[in-house]
Design a protein around this motif. Sequence first.
Motif, PDB file in Angstrom:
ATOM      1  N   UNK A 192       0.582  -1.121   0.067  1.00 36.09           N
ATOM      2  CA  UNK A 192      -0.070   0.079  -0.043  1.00 36.09           C
ATOM      3  C   UNK A 192       0.912   1.292  -0.113  1.00 36.09           C
ATOM      4  N   UNK A 193       0.474   2.200  -0.815  1.00 42.23           N
ATOM      5  CA  UNK A 193       1.259   3.360  -1.000  1.00 42.23           C
ATOM      6  C   UNK A 193       0.131   4.619  -0.939  1.00 42.23           C
ATOM      7  N   UNK A 194       0.354   5.612  -0.177  1.00 42.67           N
ATOM      8  CA  UNK A 194      -0.245   6.639   0.150  1.00 42.67           C
ATOM      9  C   UNK A 194       0.712   7.948  -0.476  1.00 42.67           C
ATOM     10  N   UNK A 195       0.289   8.551  -1.466  1.00 39.68           N
ATOM     11  CA  UNK A 195       0.720   9.804  -1.933  1.00 39.68           C
ATOM     12  C   UNK A 195       0.082  11.061  -1.715  1.00 39.68           C
ATOM     13  N   UNK A 196       0.476  12.563  -1.762  1.00 38.38           N
ATOM     14  CA  UNK A 196      -0.298  13.513  -1.716  1.00 38.38           C
ATOM     15  C   UNK A 196       0.458  14.289  -2.888  1.00 38.38           C
ATOM     16  N   UNK A 197      -0.662  14.864  -3.778  1.00 37.67           N
ATOM     17  CA  UNK A 197      -0.332  15.875  -4.557  1.00 37.67           C
ATOM     18  C   UNK A 197      -0.567  17.400  -3.971  1.00 37.67           C
ATOM     19  N   UNK A 198       0.438  18.275  -4.057  1.00 35.52           N
ATOM     20  CA  UNK A 198       0.273  19.613  -3.742  1.00 35.52           C
ATOM     21  C   UNK A 198       0.277  20.579  -4.820  1.00 35.52           C
ATOM     22  N   UNK A 199      -0.986  21.198  -5.118  1.00 36.40           N
ATOM     23  CA  UNK A 199      -1.243  21.980  -6.045  1.00 36.40           C
ATOM     24  C   UNK A 199      -0.945  23.644  -5.845  1.00 36.40           C
ATOM     25  N   UNK A 200      -0.034  24.134  -6.555  1.00 36.75           N
ATOM     26  CA  UNK A 200      -0.034  25.423  -6.515  1.00 36.75           C
ATOM     27  C   UNK A 200      -0.257  26.382  -7.879  1.00 36.75           C
ATOM     28  N   UNK A 201      -0.922  27.492  -7.525  1.00 39.47           N
ATOM     29  CA  UNK A 201      -1.491  28.182  -8.794  1.00 39.47           C
ATOM     30  C   UNK A 201      -0.806  29.743  -8.607  1.00 39.47           C
TER      31      UNK A 201
END
Length: 136
Positions: A127-136
Motif C-alpha cells: 500500500x502506498x499513500x501519496x499527496x499531490x500539492x497544487x500551486x497556482x
Amino acid sequence: MTTQKLTDAKVIEPLAPGLFIPGEGDPTGRLNAGLRGFQVVNFAFEGPAPGERPGDVRSQRKPIDLQPGDSVVFALMAFSGAFISGANLTERQLGQMMAVLSFAPPNLMVCSIRLTDINSDDPIQFYVNGVALFFH
C-alpha cells in the motif's frame, strides 16, 4: 555593528538574475503563487500479477485534480509492504523494496513498486499513500 529591524531593511536589487521579491518585478507572477489545494491518492498492490517475474516493476495510474496553470509536487506519505499467505502475514526477510511517485501527462499520479528479492514472486500486499500539492 549596527542592527536594523526587519521592517526597516532595504533590499538591494537585483537579488540574483531571474530572482524577484514576490509582488515586485516578477513578470511571471509565479512567486506570488500559493497553495491551491492538495489531494491524497491511495494505491494498493496485491500479487504476484499473472506473468510477473521477480524484480518486475509494477505501476498504477490515478487521476489528480490538476487545473490549467497549476504546478504540482508529489510527496510519499506512507507505505506498507508485506508478504502474505492467504489472509495471513508471512514472516520472512523482505530484502529490498521501492516505491516511486511520478507524473504522467496530462493529469496522472503514477505509483511504481518493485521488490528485489528472491521471494519477490511470492504473494504480497503493498500500500502506498501519496499527496499531490497544487500551486497556482
